[in-house]
Design a protein around this motif. Structure first.
Motif, PDB file in Angstrom:
ATOM      1  N   LEU A  95      14.467 -61.330   4.221  1.00 12.16           N
ATOM      2  CA  LEU A  95      15.855 -61.582   4.631  1.00 12.16           C
ATOM      3  C   LEU A  95      16.472 -60.327   5.223  1.00 12.16           C
ATOM      4  O   LEU A  95      17.152 -60.381   6.264  1.00 12.16           O
ATOM      5  CB  LEU A  95      16.661 -62.069   3.428  1.00 12.16           C
ATOM      6  N   GLN A  96      16.256 -59.194   4.583  1.00 11.51           N
ATOM      7  CA  GLN A  96      16.786 -57.936   5.115  1.00 11.51           C
ATOM      8  C   GLN A  96      16.203 -57.630   6.489  1.00 11.51           C
ATOM      9  O   GLN A  96      16.911 -57.202   7.398  1.00 11.51           O
ATOM     10  CB  GLN A  96      16.472 -56.791   4.145  1.00 11.51           C
TER      11      GLN A  96
ATOM     12  N   ALA B  77      17.633 -60.164   8.993  1.00 16.62           N
ATOM     13  CA  ALA B  77      19.051 -59.890   9.245  1.00 16.62           C
ATOM     14  C   ALA B  77      19.196 -58.724  10.196  1.00 16.62           C
ATOM     15  O   ALA B  77      20.033 -58.754  11.126  1.00 16.62           O
ATOM     16  CB  ALA B  77      19.764 -59.604   7.932  1.00 16.62           C
TER      17      ALA B  77
ATOM     18  N   GLU C  69      23.276 -61.302   8.435  1.00 14.18           N
ATOM     19  CA  GLU C  69      22.648 -61.954   7.283  1.00 14.18           C
ATOM     20  C   GLU C  69      22.585 -63.462   7.447  1.00 14.18           C
ATOM     21  O   GLU C  69      21.623 -64.094   7.009  1.00 14.18           O
ATOM     22  CB  GLU C  69      23.417 -61.593   6.006  1.00 14.18           C
ATOM     23  N   GLU C  70      23.591 -64.066   8.075  1.00 11.52           N
ATOM     24  CA  GLU C  70      23.586 -65.519   8.235  1.00 11.52           C
ATOM     25  C   GLU C  70      22.413 -65.969   9.098  1.00 11.52           C
ATOM     26  O   GLU C  70      21.754 -66.964   8.799  1.00 11.52           O
ATOM     27  CB  GLU C  70      24.914 -65.995   8.848  1.00 11.52           C
TER      28      GLU C  70
ATOM     29  N   LYS D 101      19.327 -65.753   7.029  1.00  5.72           N
ATOM     30  CA  LYS D 101      19.183 -66.877   6.105  1.00  5.72           C
ATOM     31  C   LYS D 101      18.676 -68.116   6.830  1.00  5.72           C
ATOM     32  O   LYS D 101      17.899 -68.900   6.269  1.00  5.72           O
ATOM     33  CB  LYS D 101      20.525 -67.170   5.436  1.00  5.72           C
TER      34      LYS D 101
END
Length: 829
Positions: free
Chosen positions: A482-483, A486, A492-493, A496
């Protein structure tokens, strides 16, 4: 008689031809001279380079190496040609001189074929079982990563069982000879964890044979066969005494066989200790209980921790919808492997253990049809294999076994235990087919069993799908990914969204592979149904199943070991080519200093050892004292400790990310005189003292060694010196000068099992100093100091191995001659 001889031998020659064809076809790049680009074998190349060069230059067996961990015995790496003549049989004869990895796949098929011949299965059932066993996905995955000795020992397991079963069936001499030869090769390859699992299988087989003999009132025959098998086992072990005896001695000083003396970590005093590995370390790669569904569905938990997706995948389409051009998406996915794996192994995995949907279906059928007592042996070892493989995921059983089952705490990666049910499933699948075609059951009984097996297998597939959806498709690696996503996608959205797309790809893979397994099961069931109904003879029915099994397994295997896995020799060695930093350091004329490469993971990478005497390295059997030094000093960058290890160079990332050499002018050299001794009451204090001690002028010694030192007070004048005058792996020579009685500290790792020292030819005690180094008391004046590594245990083992291996080969040749004579006599009658 000639016609009968040909009729008897030709099917076996044809089987060998089929196995050779399949192995070469699967590994066809070897025909172009290519080799498998095995990551772990590059570690082996690195760790063994110094020892091999030494042997080639001197002809002397290298028993010590300085290329890893500042020095360690080379028993687990390379010691030159051994005395065990079984090595030639293992490496060349039984695999018909085929190249790697053809030889491993061929040997696995051949050994399973031998077992199925002993069990007297029909010809094409033997062929099917041999193919299924060799091409289990786990086997090709470990070949791909370079676990060579493990694959050899897995391949030999069926031959060991064949010899034992043959002996218990009354073919005493032939069975015992086969057992001795197969076991001798198993022990020679020396993958101790697979040998341990084989021993578990053997013990269970012996229990089953005893129960069977008790029922049949054949107890005397059982004990006679068992006694002969014990003799065969002893004969099998003796040829490997050149490695076994010395490894037993070495293990007592390693992470595998002893515990650190330290209790510095706050939990160390209270936590339960074993004489082997730390339990958390040992339980890395514990298979999940639900993850065992990979036996039936290869993509059940997402295959591997890194695989490529297409631009048409959910992930690829999500990237496109976020505005990334499709060409750029294809380029990214062509270069970046993504973690589809979402199973229980926190360290990830290279791929699943998939034995084949058809094999699993036939396993269920065997539960309904097979009557042989061997069925319960195979079921029992399957259950044991799964339990052991689950490791920390079945802690209430496995924790007890870890602390109480003899030698079990020496091993890690519990998932390896799945080699046991992988073997058992294949044999039981062959039993199922044998029962279908041997005429012992009525048509109605067979159809009923077939129907039940289909229902059970189909229900299992559906059940696994339901369980997966209940658990979800999230992975332990998702937070890290995720990091990364992102940062890559600007928020971040968006990250995700890509994680959710990855979860959809995992779900899609499960459904696709579930449907795929169902198709192969239906093919096998249809062939069996056609035979039962009289629409097919048994030979074409088994041929259809054999072809389906081969197609199924090989298609999955090609995801791991494929043509891209093979490279030419130049490409293979490219990663071991010296960097500019390596070349710069190699210009140093000093024959002996150490290098610390921090551009890699220094204690999980042996490639720097290819060029240098390395502070780091890679070995599953590090000396405990050195692991303690890593944990409590080197990992904290204690320069005084690095200096005492004679770390003359560091390799660090340069301005453009390229490795750069930095010379350390403060390295102490190969040896030095200290002016003071600091006495530590125990190992903890000794290690803590290194936190602040000026190791150039003082040495810390545990009071346990005070008897070796006595009331000695070291001194060193301003001109005192000690210099290395001759460097060798088994012998070091120094010249010392000091007007006072001195304590010489050497930048050599302390290892009491074989190192001996002399001063001017007179024996001198080697004292453990600074927790991990050697020291010697040196009288005032000029002296010649020698250190020799001559472990008596090793040379004793060489003699035993040479004599016993030749004896065993003679016995095997005599038994082959006896069997040929027996066969000819049978044909004449």
């Amino acid at each position: 008689m000639k016609q009968n001889w040909l009729k008897a031998i030709l099917p076996h020659l044809a089987a060998i031809g089929i196995f050779l064809f399949l192995a070469f076809a699967y590994c066809s790049p070897v025909l172009e001279g290519k080799v498998v680009n095995q990551g772990d074998m590059k570690n082996v190349q690195g760790m063994a380079k110094e020892a091999k060069d030494f042997y080639e230059a001197t002809g002397e067996r290298p028993l010590w190496t300085n290329s890893m961990f500042s020095g360690m015995p080379s028993y687990v790496i390379y010691t030159g040609p051994g005395a065990n003549k079984i090595a030639y049989v293992n490496n060349h004869v039984v695999s018909l001189y085929t190249p790697a990895p053809v030889n491993m796949l061929f040997l696995a098929m051949l050994c399973m074929y031998i077992l199925l011949c002993v069990l007297d299965f029909k010809y094409w059932i033997r062929i099917m079982g041999a193919i299924a066993f060799a091409f289990c996905s786990y086997n090709v995955i470990i070949i791909d990563v370079g676990h060579i000795t493990k694959m050899y020992d897995i391949a030999l397991m069926p031959a060991v069982m064949a010899g034992i079963i043959l002996t218990y069936r009354g073919r005493l001499l032939t069975g015992a000879t086969l057992t001795a030869l197969a076991t001798a090769m198993l022990v020679y390859n020396n993958h101790l964890q697979i040998i341990y699992y084989t021993l578990i299988m053997v013990l269970c087989l012996a229990v089953g044979a005893f129960v069977h003999a008790l029922k049949d009132k054949q107890i005397p025959q059982f004990f006679k066969a068992s006694a002969l098998l014990v003799v065969a086992g002893i004969l099998a072990i003796l040829p490997s005494m050149d490695s076994l005896l010395i490894l037993r001695e070495y293990t007592d000083y390693t992470m595998r066989g002893s515990q650190s003396e330290l209790t510095l970590d706050k939990d160390d005093i209270n936590q339960k200790k074993s004489t082997g590995l730390d339990i958390d370390y040992a339980y890395d790669w514990s298979y999940g209980k639900a993850e065992s569904g990979t036996f039936l569905i290869p993509g059940y938990v997402g295959n591997s921790s890194g695989q490529r997706l297409s631009s048409k995948s959910n992930f690829g389409q999500q990237m496109v919808s976020l505005g990334v051009p499709e060409a750029q998406v294809e380029q990214f996915l062509g270069q970046q492997k993504l973690p589809l794996y979402y199973g229980a192994q926190s360290k990830g995995t290279s791929g699943p253990v998939y034995v084949g949907a058809i094999i699993c279906f036939l396993f269920v059928l065997s539960m309904l049809l097979v009557r042989s007592w061997l069925k319960w042996w195979l079921v029992a070892i399957s259950a044991i294999g799964f339990i052991l493989a689950w490791g920390k995921n079945l802690a209430f059983i496995n924790d007890f076994l870890f602390y109480h089952l003899p030698l079990y705490n020496k091993f890690r990666a519990p998932a390896q235990a799945l080699v046991i049910p992988s073997f058992a499933f294949v044999v039981l699948a062959c039993y199922a087919l044998q029962e279908v075609v041997n005429g012992q059951y009525s048509k109605e009984q067979l159809l009923a069993a077939l129907k039940k097996s289909l229902y059970i297998t189909a229900g299992t597939i559906v059940g696994f799908i339901v369980i997966a959806n209940m658990i979800g498709f999230t992975s332990a690696s998702d937070s890290t990914m995720l990091q990364y996503f992102a940062q890559m996608m600007g928020g971040e959205e968006n990250g995700k969204l890509l994680i959710r797309a990855l979860e959809k790809d995992r779900s899609s893979l499960l459904l696709k592979d579930s449907f795929r397994s169902a198709i192969f099961i239906l093919i096998a069931a249809a062939a069996i149904w056609a035979f039962i109904q009289g629409k097919l003879k048994w030979q074409p029915a088994i041929l259809i199943i054999t072809a389906a099994v081969a197609i199924d397994l090989i298609a999955v295997d090609k995801n791991y070991l494929n043509d891209e896995s093979f490279v030419d020799d130049m490409t293979y060695m490219q990663e071991l080519q010296p960097t500019e930093a390596d070349q710069q350091i190699k210009q140093d004329p000093d024959p002996y200093y150490r290098v610390f490469n921090v551009t890699t993971s220094p204690f999980d990478d042996a490639s720097p050892s290819y060029w240098h005497k390395n502070i780091g390295g890679y070995s599953p059997a590090k000396l405990w004292i050195y692991q303690d030094l890593i944990t409590h000093q080197i990992a904290k960058n204690n320069m005084k400790v690095l200096n005492m290890l004679n770390t003359k160079y560091f390799i660090v990332p340069g301005a453009k990310g390229q490795p750069m050499a930095q010379r350390n002018p403060d390295a102490y050299g190969n040896a030095w005189f200290v002016k003071d001794i600091v006495w530590a009451p125990d190992a903890n204090s000794e290690m803590k003292t290194l936190d602040y001690l000026n190791t150039r002028d003082s040495a810390v010694i545990d009071k346990r060694f005070q008897a070796q030192v006595g009331n000695f007070k070291p001194g060193a004048d301003s001109s005192a010196s000690i210099k290395l005058t001759k460097y060798g792996l088994n012998k070091l020579e120094y010249a010392s000068h000091n007007s006072q009685d001195g304590l010489a500290v050497f930048s050599e790792i302390y290892y009491p099992a074989g190192w001996e020292a002399t001063v001017d030819g007179k024996p001198a005690d080697i004292i453990r100093t600074d927790y991990a180094l050697r020291a010697i008391k040196v009288p005032a004046g000029d002296h010649k100091i020698e250190m020799k590594f001559e472990p008596k245990t090793y040379f004793k083992g060489l003699k035993i191995a040479g004599i016993s291996s030749i004896t065993l080969i003679i016995l095997v040749l005599a038994m082959i001659a006896y069997e040929i004579f027996r066969f000819i006599k049978t044909q004449k009658n």
